[in-house]
Design a protein around this motif. Structure first.
Motif, PDB file in Angstrom:
ATOM      1  N   LEU A 158       5.783   4.238   1.717  1.00 34.58           N
ATOM      2  CA  LEU A 158       6.354   5.537   2.080  1.00 34.58           C
ATOM      3  C   LEU A 158       6.991   5.474   3.462  1.00 34.58           C
ATOM      4  O   LEU A 158       8.099   5.975   3.669  1.00 34.58           O
ATOM      5  CB  LEU A 158       5.271   6.618   2.042  1.00 34.58           C
ATOM      6  N   ASP A 159       6.317   4.820   4.407  1.00 27.48           N
ATOM      7  CA  ASP A 159       6.848   4.719   5.773  1.00 27.48           C
ATOM      8  C   ASP A 159       8.119   3.871   5.831  1.00 27.48           C
ATOM      9  O   ASP A 159       9.039   4.169   6.604  1.00 27.48           O
ATOM     10  CB  ASP A 159       5.790   4.132   6.705  1.00 27.48           C
ATOM     11  N   SER A 210       3.099   6.428  10.465  1.00 30.71           N
ATOM     12  CA  SER A 210       1.717   6.100  10.824  1.00 30.71           C
ATOM     13  C   SER A 210       1.395   4.612  10.676  1.00 30.71           C
ATOM     14  O   SER A 210       0.396   4.137  11.227  1.00 30.71           O
ATOM     15  CB  SER A 210       0.746   6.917   9.964  1.00 30.71           C
ATOM     16  N   SER A 211       2.214   3.891   9.942  1.00 32.09           N
ATOM     17  CA  SER A 211       1.969   2.453   9.764  1.00 32.09           C
ATOM     18  C   SER A 211       2.231   1.694  11.064  1.00 32.09           C
ATOM     19  O   SER A 211       3.022   2.129  11.910  1.00 32.09           O
ATOM     20  CB  SER A 211       2.866   1.889   8.663  1.00 32.09           C
ATOM     21  N   LYS A 249       0.982   4.083   1.533  1.00 34.52           N
ATOM     22  CA  LYS A 249       1.364   4.627   2.834  1.00 34.52           C
ATOM     23  C   LYS A 249       2.441   3.776   3.503  1.00 34.52           C
ATOM     24  O   LYS A 249       3.407   4.300   4.057  1.00 34.52           O
ATOM     25  CB  LYS A 249       0.130   4.726   3.746  1.00 34.52           C
ATOM     26  N   THR A 298      10.752   6.152   4.591  1.00 31.46           N
ATOM     27  CA  THR A 298      10.968   7.245   5.552  1.00 31.46           C
ATOM     28  C   THR A 298      11.882   6.811   6.680  1.00 31.46           C
ATOM     29  O   THR A 298      12.712   7.596   7.167  1.00 31.46           O
ATOM     30  CB  THR A 298       9.614   7.716   6.118  1.00 31.46           C
ATOM     31  N   GLU A 311       0.853  -1.175   0.000  1.00 30.50           N
ATOM     32  CA  GLU A 311       0.000   0.000   0.000  1.00 30.50           C
ATOM     33  C   GLU A 311       0.899   1.238   0.000  1.00 30.50           C
ATOM     34  O   GLU A 311       1.961   1.232   0.635  1.00 30.50           O
ATOM     35  CB  GLU A 311      -0.911   0.005   1.223  1.00 30.50           C
TER      36      GLU A 311
END
Length: 475
Positions: free
Chosen positions: A264-265, A278-279, A261, A268, A259
């Motif tokens: 991206l995490d 946030s994951s 998000k 990051t 996914e």
């Protein structure tokens, strides 16, 4: 105070089973023509088993006022144990093979005999752990299909400590999804996270055989297909425990499975470690810290490796989990064919009156490594069968054999044969050595008196090398 006379009650009800006065049910067990008919009483069976209560409510009486049931999928050997348990509340497993006990467990589950299901699981995991390990893939999958919690826990403990037991087995790719998920959820699974990822991807690809072999040929639809297959597995991989280098190497090619998000995490974490994520971050697995092994002398062999020696030592000690380091035994070389000669008679002469020996052979032309453990004292000049409960034969894992095979003696009285006059040395009929092992191909492997074959055929063979070791506990 209440006094309970259970023994008399059990005996009287068992007598009723043997002499079924006023029976009102017949149960045909097994497949014809070997089936057997049991005459039983509905009020006893339905009071003990919800399965029978339901069946009797569904079954009409015939013209003789008897209900007729058929149970072709249960053997008479298993049903004899079950029906005696139902009537008398007693069970005897001493003379049953482990495979029959496992069949008994499955049948007890089908008949809703909860008490017996729990007892048999405990019995198998406590007293027959080696058999469970030997039949691990079948046992593990069945434990999930039937929800055998005790055996599931037993199997999960083994997998956590020795993940190769399942991940490197030939049955891994056929694991049901719920079984795979239960494994990768284990907090103490002793496997690096990137390897867990590799196995999950491998499993998913096998489920979609039309996916291209070359990842460069994949389209978005191919990734979507794999993502759909793995949708319930992917959340249990602990991505934040994978290093940046391995993320780039192993996760990046499959970024379309993630996914946006989550992907991206993951990035990051490496590019801006202090930025909020946030994951959900699953905790790292509880990997046991490796301790420096005790310095040991490597085994001096032209046939087996130190890993092979550890495996053989585990079988000698009947260990549920194999030794992985610090072998408790010393392997002292007694005979090497290329140095001492390949004739069985010569081997018996050199090893006369020596006990606790391991013989290993490399089969000519196939690369197979087979052998056996003999706890008895070798007697060169006596020709007869000898009794042993601890001897076993084996095939060792090689490039051509994915998993080692161990086969323990079942007919104790015919475990070992020495015959120097005819130049014979036998482990029952499972490993039969004849004459000059190098120049003639009269030696063979069959199944006599031991659990199962250690070779796929009974063809005669000669050997490339043979070695015999004296095995003694290290001081």
């Amino acid at each position: 105070m209440t006094t309970k006379f259970y023994d008399r009650l059990s005996n009287d009800l068992t007598q009723l089973l043997e002499n079924p006065i006023d029976y009102n049910v017949t149960i045909e067990v097994g497949e014809e023509p070997a089936s057997q008919i049991y005459e039983v009483h509905s009020y006893i069976l339905q009071s003990r088993s919800p399965y029978f209560k339901k069946k009797f409510n569904e079954s009409p009486f015939n013209e003789n006022h008897v209900k007729e049931l058929k149970m072709p999928n249960i053997s008479t050997k298993v049903f004899n144990v079950i029906i005696n348990y139902i009537y008398g509340g007693t069970i005897s497993l001493e003379k049953l093979e482990n495979s029959i006990i496992f069949d008994l467990l499955i049948a007890s589950h089908e008949l809703d005999l909860d008490e017996l299901v729990e007892y048999l699981q405990t019995h198998l995991s406590t007293n027959n752990a080696s058999w469970l390990r030997l039949n691990f893939a079948h046992v593990y999958q069945t434990s999930f299909q039937k929800n055998f919690k005790i055996i599931q826990k037993f199997c999960n403990n083994i997998i956590a400590k020795h993940p190769d037991t399942i991940f490197e087995s030939e049955n891994f790719n056929s694991l049901p999804e719920d079984v795979l998920i239960s494994i990768i959820r284990l907090d103490d699974l002793q496997l690096e996270e990137d390897k867990i990822w590799d196995y999950v991807i491998q499993w998913g690809k096998v489920k979609n055989s039309d996916l291209p072999t070359n990842l460069n040929e994949w389209t978005s639809n191919h990734f979507l297909t794999l993502k759909t297959t793995l949708k319930n597995c992917l959340p249990h991989v602990r991505y934040f425990s994978i290093s940046g280098e391995l993320t780039l190497k192993k996760l990046y090619p499959y970024q379309q499975l993630f996914e946006p998000k989550l992907w991206l995490d993951i990035n990051t974490r490496f590019l801006a470690p202090n930025s909020p994520i946030s994951s959900t971050i699953l905790p790292p697995r509880n990997i046991l810290k490796a301790t420096l092994p005790t310095r040991t002398t490597p085994i001096l062999s032209n046939v087996i490796t130190d890993a092979h020696a550890l495996e053989i030592s585990s079988w000698i000690d009947r260990k549920e989990t194999p030794y992985t380091e610090n072998n408790p035994y010393e392997f002292k070389l007694l005979v090497r064919g290329s140095k001492d000669g390949f004739d069985v008679k010569t081997i018996l002469e050199i090893c006369d009156k020596v006990s606790n020996t391991v013989i290993v052979l490399k089969v000519e032309g196939t690369g197979e490594i087979i052998g056996g453990y003999d706890p008895l004292e070798i007697l060169n000049n006596v020709q007869r069968w000898y009794s042993s409960q601890d001897s076993f034969a084996f095939s060792l894992k090689t490039e051509n054999l994915k998993n080692s095979i161990v086969s323990r003696v079942t007919n104790y009285r015919s475990a070992i044969l020495y015959n120097s006059s005819y130049s014979y040395f036998q482990f029952g009929g499972i490993l039969c050595l004849r004459g000059n092992l190098k120049t003639v191909d009269r030696s063979y492997c069959d199944t006599g008196y031991y659990e199962k074959r250690i070779r796929s055929n009974t063809d005669g063979f000669s050997v490339e090398e043979i070695e015999v070791f004296k095995v003694t506990p290290k001081k």
